[in-house]
Design a protein around this motif. Sequence first.
Motif, PDB file in Angstrom:
ATOM      1  N   LEU A 155       0.829  -1.210   0.000  1.00 29.70           N
ATOM      2  CA  LEU A 155       0.000   0.000   0.000  1.00 29.70           C
ATOM      3  C   LEU A 155       0.863   1.260   0.000  1.00 29.70           C
ATOM      4  N   LEU A 156       1.949   1.241   0.769  1.00 28.06           N
ATOM      5  CA  LEU A 156       2.838   2.411   0.802  1.00 28.06           C
ATOM      6  C   LEU A 156       3.435   2.671  -0.572  1.00 28.06           C
ATOM      7  N   TYR A 157       3.847   1.624  -1.262  1.00 26.41           N
ATOM      8  CA  TYR A 157       4.405   1.786  -2.605  1.00 26.41           C
ATOM      9  C   TYR A 157       3.371   2.388  -3.562  1.00 26.41           C
ATOM     10  N   GLN A 158       2.161   1.862  -3.549  1.00 23.33           N
ATOM     11  CA  GLN A 158       1.129   2.346  -4.466  1.00 23.33           C
ATOM     12  C   GLN A 158       0.743   3.790  -4.163  1.00 23.33           C
ATOM     13  N   LEU A 159       0.581   4.106  -2.892  1.00 24.82           N
ATOM     14  CA  LEU A 159       0.188   5.464  -2.515  1.00 24.82           C
ATOM     15  C   LEU A 159       1.336   6.447  -2.731  1.00 24.82           C
ATOM     16  N   GLY A 160       2.565   5.987  -2.526  1.00 24.21           N
ATOM     17  CA  GLY A 160       3.707   6.853  -2.776  1.00 24.21           C
ATOM     18  C   GLY A 160       3.825   7.237  -4.236  1.00 24.21           C
ATOM     19  N   GLN A 161       3.565   6.281  -5.142  1.00 25.66           N
ATOM     20  CA  GLN A 161       3.592   6.589  -6.569  1.00 25.66           C
ATOM     21  C   GLN A 161       2.538   7.633  -6.925  1.00 25.66           C
ATOM     22  N   LEU A 162       1.437   7.629  -6.191  1.00 25.53           N
ATOM     23  CA  LEU A 162       0.338   8.555  -6.477  1.00 25.53           C
ATOM     24  C   LEU A 162       0.572   9.943  -5.878  1.00 25.53           C
ATOM     25  N   LEU A 163       1.159  10.004  -4.682  1.00 25.04           N
ATOM     26  CA  LEU A 163       1.191  11.259  -3.932  1.00 25.04           C
ATOM     27  C   LEU A 163       2.536  11.983  -3.921  1.00 25.04           C
ATOM     28  N   GLU A 164       3.633  11.244  -4.007  1.00 25.38           N
ATOM     29  CA  GLU A 164       4.931  11.900  -3.811  1.00 25.38           C
ATOM     30  C   GLU A 164       5.230  12.929  -4.888  1.00 25.38           C
ATOM     31  N   ARG A 165       4.886  12.624  -6.120  1.00 24.62           N
ATOM     32  CA  ARG A 165       5.206  13.566  -7.196  1.00 24.62           C
ATOM     33  C   ARG A 165       4.412  14.871  -7.083  1.00 24.62           C
ATOM     34  N   PRO A 166       3.074  14.850  -6.904  1.00 26.21           N
ATOM     35  CA  PRO A 166       2.362  16.127  -6.795  1.00 26.21           C
ATOM     36  C   PRO A 166       2.680  16.908  -5.519  1.00 26.21           C
ATOM     37  N   LEU A 167       2.974  16.202  -4.431  1.00 22.07           N
ATOM     38  CA  LEU A 167       3.262  16.893  -3.178  1.00 22.07           C
ATOM     39  C   LEU A 167       4.700  17.377  -3.100  1.00 22.07           C
ATOM     40  N   GLY A 168       5.605  16.635  -3.707  1.00 21.90           N
ATOM     41  CA  GLY A 168       7.015  16.904  -3.508  1.00 21.90           C
ATOM     42  C   GLY A 168       7.529  16.037  -2.367  1.00 21.90           C
ATOM     43  N   ARG A 169       8.816  15.739  -2.407  1.00 18.30           N
ATOM     44  CA  ARG A 169       9.388  14.783  -1.460  1.00 18.30           C
ATOM     45  C   ARG A 169       9.251  15.229  -0.013  1.00 18.30           C
TER      46      ARG A 169
END
Length: 297
Positions: A155-169
């Motif tokens: 779940l962390l991998y899937q959600l990270g792919q979705l959220l990290e780019r628009p939010l920024g690291r």
Amino acid sequence: MPAVSHCYRHPDREAGRSCTRCGRPACSDCLVQAAVGSHCLECAKADRPDVRSRAQLWNARHLSLATYSLIAVNVAVFLIIGVSSPSTMGLNGGISHLHADLGLNKLLLQGHRLIFDGNAIRFSGAADGPHEWYRLITAGFLHFGIIHILFNMVLLYQLGQLLERPLGRSRFLLLYFAAMLAGSLGSLLVDNQLAIAGGASGAVFGLMAAAAVGLHRRGVNVFTTGIGTTLLLNIVLTFSIRGISIGAHTGGAIAGAICGYVMLAPTWKPYPKWAAWAAPAAVAIASVAASAMIAMG
């Protein structure tokens, strides 16, 4: 007879070609393939971007570095515990001395001492020990069994792919830890106070709730997406399977929803840029303060 050119670095070698940038003759060992033609070693070195540009390029190519780093830390902790206590790596897992040292429990925050005999835990009657506040964070990196960590990391991998780019690291990490701290607060409020709590599920639930709120704010019906289905399924599992931390899941989800409302606002109705930093920071600080009040109250 035409004159024979020699390599500018190796005078004893004949040069078959010349640098397309400076024109110096060079042997095959002293030429580097370029986008157009070949460059000598000096020109190739001069054409390289500076350290700052290379760092920016490397950073741009690793869009989910924060997600991968979080997964790596969780897996590393799981393996370290597994090496010291192999029984904890089974399907259902178990409790080791490291779980006891790093896991979350209200009595430990109050200063009670934990006694672990390898099979069960108990607490001292007097609250005369240190207040181990670090457990609010360390508990979020503990897992009990292979199924526990596998489910959370997927779940962390899937959600990270979705959220990290628009939010920024940086903001993604701030959201993650805000949800983790809120999950620890929820665990202190709701869960069994004679057990050791741990797991990344509070933070993962926060990411899931933030993504759901962000989609809703953009006019998307969440339950027609994979996020909505996954969130609904996990809510059902939370309240139907014994041993799952209801408090951590609920606390993390509430924190994620609050942060997601601000951090993932639609472009046509934005908040000030500072709000995307202030919202998770405020949630994290409030969670720690509330945890301290509960522990000391």
